[in-house]
Design an enzyme around this catalytic site. Sequence first.
Site, PDB file in Angstrom:
ATOM      1  N   LYS A 115       0.829  -1.209   0.000  1.00 37.98           N
ATOM      2  CA  LYS A 115       0.000   0.000   0.000  1.00 37.98           C
ATOM      3  C   LYS A 115       0.861   1.257   0.000  1.00 37.98           C
ATOM      4  O   LYS A 115       0.511   2.256  -0.604  1.00 37.98           O
ATOM      5  CB  LYS A 115      -0.937   0.016   1.212  1.00 37.98           C
ATOM      6  CG  LYS A 115      -2.104  -0.940   1.086  1.00 37.98           C
ATOM      7  CD  LYS A 115      -3.185  -0.592   2.093  1.00 37.98           C
ATOM      8  CE  LYS A 115      -4.379  -1.522   1.964  1.00 37.98           C
ATOM      9  NZ  LYS A 115      -5.416  -1.265   2.959  1.00 37.98           N
ATOM     10  N   LYS A 197      -4.427 -10.972  -6.721  1.00 42.42           N
ATOM     11  CA  LYS A 197      -5.688 -11.063  -5.985  1.00 42.42           C
ATOM     12  C   LYS A 197      -6.777 -10.155  -6.567  1.00 42.42           C
ATOM     13  O   LYS A 197      -6.477  -9.041  -6.988  1.00 42.42           O
ATOM     14  CB  LYS A 197      -5.374 -10.632  -4.540  1.00 42.42           C
ATOM     15  CG  LYS A 197      -6.492 -10.792  -3.555  1.00 42.42           C
ATOM     16  CD  LYS A 197      -6.103 -10.246  -2.180  1.00 42.42           C
ATOM     17  CE  LYS A 197      -6.393  -8.761  -2.052  1.00 42.42           C
ATOM     18  NZ  LYS A 197      -6.576  -8.275  -0.684  1.00 42.42           N
ATOM     19  N   LYS A 200     -10.678  -4.754  -4.249  1.00 44.57           N
ATOM     20  CA  LYS A 200     -11.586  -3.605  -4.333  1.00 44.57           C
ATOM     21  C   LYS A 200     -10.935  -2.437  -5.044  1.00 44.57           C
ATOM     22  O   LYS A 200     -11.590  -1.640  -5.688  1.00 44.57           O
ATOM     23  CB  LYS A 200     -11.875  -3.108  -2.913  1.00 44.57           C
ATOM     24  CG  LYS A 200     -12.902  -3.856  -2.164  1.00 44.57           C
ATOM     25  CD  LYS A 200     -13.015  -3.159  -0.807  1.00 44.57           C
ATOM     26  CE  LYS A 200     -13.689  -4.012   0.213  1.00 44.57           C
ATOM     27  NZ  LYS A 200     -13.079  -3.863   1.527  1.00 44.57           N
TER      28      LYS A 200
HETATM   29  P1  AMP Z   1     -10.758  -6.105   2.570  1.00 43.57           P
HETATM   30  O1  AMP Z   1     -11.315  -5.965   1.210  1.00 43.57           O
HETATM   31  O2  AMP Z   1      -9.271  -5.950   2.585  1.00 43.57           O
HETATM   32  O3  AMP Z   1     -11.462  -5.320   3.627  1.00 43.57           O
HETATM   33  O4  AMP Z   1     -10.986  -7.652   2.971  1.00 43.57           O
HETATM   34  C1  AMP Z   1     -12.091  -8.133   3.691  1.00 43.57           C
HETATM   35  C2  AMP Z   1     -12.051  -9.638   3.800  1.00 43.57           C
HETATM   36  O5  AMP Z   1     -12.184 -10.221   2.495  1.00 43.57           O
HETATM   37  C3  AMP Z   1     -10.758 -10.205   4.385  1.00 43.57           C
HETATM   38  O6  AMP Z   1     -11.068 -11.331   5.188  1.00 43.57           O
HETATM   39  C4  AMP Z   1      -9.980 -10.601   3.183  1.00 43.57           C
HETATM   40  O7  AMP Z   1      -9.057 -11.619   3.457  1.00 43.57           O
HETATM   41  C5  AMP Z   1     -11.076 -11.094   2.257  1.00 43.57           C
HETATM   42  N1  AMP Z   1     -10.695 -10.942   0.837  1.00 43.57           N
HETATM   43  C6  AMP Z   1     -10.411  -9.789   0.180  1.00 43.57           C
HETATM   44  N2  AMP Z   1     -10.104 -10.029  -1.116  1.00 43.57           N
HETATM   45  C7  AMP Z   1     -10.179 -11.380  -1.280  1.00 43.57           C
HETATM   46  C8  AMP Z   1      -9.978 -12.258  -2.403  1.00 43.57           C
HETATM   47  N3  AMP Z   1      -9.626 -11.804  -3.592  1.00 43.57           N
HETATM   48  N4  AMP Z   1     -10.161 -13.585  -2.204  1.00 43.57           N
HETATM   49  C9  AMP Z   1     -10.522 -14.067  -0.994  1.00 43.57           C
HETATM   50  N5  AMP Z   1     -10.732 -13.300   0.095  1.00 43.57           N
HETATM   51  C10 AMP Z   1     -10.564 -11.975  -0.030  1.00 43.57           C
END
Ligand code: AMP
Length: 333
Positions: A115, A197, A200
């Site tokens: 980041k 990955k 968002k």
């Molecule tokens: P975040 O978008 O960083 O707030 O992630 C929220 C949750 O979604 C966390 O538990 C991440 O590990 C999971 N997560 C985010 N992106 C992925 C992805 N591409 N595949 C699987 N889990 C994800």
Amino acid sequence: MKTILSGIQPSGKITLGNYLGAIKNFVEMQNNADEDTNIFIFIADLHAITVYQDPVELRKSIKSLAAIYLACGLDPNKSTIFIQSEVKEHAEIGYLLQTMTYVGELERMTQYKDKMQKQVQGVSSALLTYPVLMAGDILLYNSNYVPVGVDQKQHLELSRTLAERFNNRYSETFNVPEPIIQKVGAKIMSLQDPTSKMSKSDKLEKASIFLLDDEATIRKKIASAVTDSEAKVYFDQENKPGISNLLTILSCCTLKSIDELVEDCKDMNYGEFKKIVADALVEKLMPIQQRYNEILNSEELDLILTEGAKKASYFANKTITKMKRKMGIGRKQ
Ligand code: AMP
Ligand code: TRP
């Protein structure tokens, strides 16, 4: 008594990766939990502001994520659903734990390094201390289990270290939390670059399926997903990351194993296979979207969040009082 806790940042649109890697798992754990399990699922807005967020957009995303939680099956009678910033103890425990975290431990975090490189303007100090705030979220409710996608494993490691450090320095206080990471779906990959990955913050719209994408968009994005030139459907993460990612998505949506799906799809061409994946996704996501639209502007949603914050605050306050007493700050209570 066991406690399960997790959260998601309301920074941008919720992706299929968030759903399959995290939310779906929260709902399954909730539905399989016994009476004696406490479940806390929150909207990590304090985490979101570690990088600048447009305030109007952020407010909308917070409410939207709350409605998504409910639409996906979280039940306020079984899980405490709340907004992180509405329980002030989250910020407080974040500071208390910072006093026992080493800068070196934070500087080695991969997510921080990633980041930091993407930040065009200054890097906020909160981006560095983010994993401490996350450890605070977890310890505040003395959590035992934390369902997350695989990208959060390193952050969970720090939470475990800090729980043990507090217990050793003062006295036995915290459970050492365990990450719960699914076998299939823990890392959904980008549709345009299946070696990275699905995220968002990806600038390419068609790299990610968003939970609220309409049917035509979902079909278009799957149809244009990057694959390979072999034209044979089987699972091989290394050499066929695109097809393997689609098989993973299909397996999560249909609850069939990858092996079963490979058997079903082995004679299909990629066009036919992609259509099956898109059909399964549409079938999974459309009912969620329908519930989402019913819930988003309901009064009930506000009531659930108010109740959730009240209940969470009760537990959080008890933990903070105990920590301060053990650390020797303030007056004895
Ligand atoms: P975040 O978008 O960083 O707030 O992630 C929220 C949750 O979604 C966390 O538990 C991440 O590990 C999971 N997560 C985010 N992106 C992925 C992805 N591409 N595949 C699987 N889990 C994800
Ligand atoms: N850092 C997590 C993410 O980006 C979100 C989060 C914040 C979280 N606090 C948490 C997840 C506590 C689990 C437990 O995905």
